[in-house]
Design an enzyme around this catalytic site. Structure first.
Site, PDB file in Angstrom:
ATOM      1  N   ASP A   1      -0.200   4.889   0.945  1.00 45.22           N
ATOM      2  CA  ASP A   1      -0.422   5.778   2.093  1.00 45.22           C
ATOM      3  C   ASP A   1      -0.368   4.990   3.392  1.00 45.22           C
ATOM      4  O   ASP A   1      -1.049   3.983   3.539  1.00 45.22           O
ATOM      5  CB  ASP A   1      -1.792   6.465   1.960  1.00 45.22           C
ATOM      6  CG  ASP A   1      -1.833   7.365   0.731  1.00 45.22           C
ATOM      7  OD1 ASP A   1      -1.004   8.285   0.665  1.00 45.22           O
ATOM      8  OD2 ASP A   1      -2.661   7.123  -0.162  1.00 45.22           O
TER       9      ASP A   1
ATOM     10  N   ASP B   1       0.852  -1.174   0.000  1.00 45.55           N
ATOM     11  CA  ASP B   1       0.000   0.000   0.000  1.00 45.55           C
ATOM     12  C   ASP B   1       0.893   1.231   0.000  1.00 45.55           C
ATOM     13  O   ASP B   1       2.044   1.171   0.427  1.00 45.55           O
ATOM     14  CB  ASP B   1      -0.875  -0.053   1.259  1.00 45.55           C
ATOM     15  CG  ASP B   1      -1.924   1.030   1.257  1.00 45.55           C
ATOM     16  OD1 ASP B   1      -2.440   1.341   0.170  1.00 45.55           O
ATOM     17  OD2 ASP B   1      -2.221   1.576   2.324  1.00 45.55           O
TER      18      ASP B   1
END
Length: 266
Positions: free
Chosen positions: A12, A10
């Protein structure tokens, strides 16, 4: 050294916070690149194109090639292309989504579209939402890029795709099909984009409810990092567990070839 691992991670909360790199993320990406380790950076946010995201990451000192960025907008385009090639859509979203749909040859229209496609935008227009409701009522299929209810901003939470989808669903009685995490579809399309298999691929995320769950359901091993949404105590609340919990991606620097050592250190 055993098999070669492929990394899905991922963006963020794992590599960056807003516009700032998380310490160690630059070294980690550089290590994967130097070792020739295949990786994709994933984001449920459909606002930006991979080119935009590459530039944004580069400004924070993270060098990630455009081809290593996978967004819910790309996954949505891939899904629509497989379902109804050359179709049409009424889109609420930004360049990340409209570009991805243009690239698969979709026509963007508000006249009798096959789909209403809802993505992320900073400025949801009441007029556009009303149009979407009427088109869904008239039979357009309802697709949303991701189920996240809120997104971060400097001032606090912003309503995100999931919240606006709930509004349209409430008005029409039609539930959207969500493409992004935790739908394993997003992970499977990422695996396909990498040309990788689930057995030797892992997912690194900062959220139990999207990243870890999506990885688990797609048959991947998972690493939860505590630099984003989930704390260790939060992780205990879920009926499933990540394969490993680390304070930060920095803990993998120097160990990317062997992310799951048989004996935990200490």
């Amino acid at each position: 050294m055993g098999e070669q691992w492929n990394y899905l991670m991922d963006m963020d909360g794992v590599l960056v916070h807003e516009e700032h790199p998380i310490p160690g993320s630059g070294e980690f990406v550089a290590e994967l690149t130097a070792n020739g380790t295949p990786f994709l950076v994933l984001t449920n946010n459909s606002i930006y194109t991979p080119r935009d995201l590459r530039a944004r990451l580069s400004r924070t000192g993270l060098e990630v090639p455009e081809s290593a960025i996978w967004t819910s907008a790309l996954a949505t385009a891939r899904f629509l292309d497989s379902q109804r090639p050359g179709g049409s859509a009424f889109v609420i979203g930004e360049a990340g989504l409209t570009t991805a749909l243009h690239e698969i040859g979709y026509v963007l229209t508000d006249r009798d579209p096959d789909y209403v496609v809802l993505g992320e935008t900073r400025t949801y227009s009441f007029t556009a939402i009303t149009k979407a409701i009427r088109l869904v009522e008239e039979g357009a299929k309802f697709i949303a890029t991701n189920p996240d209810a809120t997104g971060p901003s400097r001032e606090g939470s912003l309503p995100a795709t999931g919240s606006i989808a709930a509004l349209i669903e409430r008005a029409t009685g039609r539930e959207p099909y969500y493409v992004g995490k935790p739908n394993p579809l997003m992970m499977r399309s990422a695996l396909r984009a990498l040309g990788a298999h689930s057995e030797n691929t892992l997912m690194i995320g900062d959220r139990m409810d999207t990243d870890v769950r999506a990885g688990l359901e797609a048959g991947l091993r998972t690493i939860l990092v505590l630099t984003g949404i989930s704390a260790e105590s939060t992780a205990e609340l879920y009926p499933y567990r990540p394969t490993r919990v680390l304070k930060s991606i920095a803990d993998l620097v120097g160990n990317s070839a062997d992310p799951f050592p048989a004996q935990p250190a200490g």
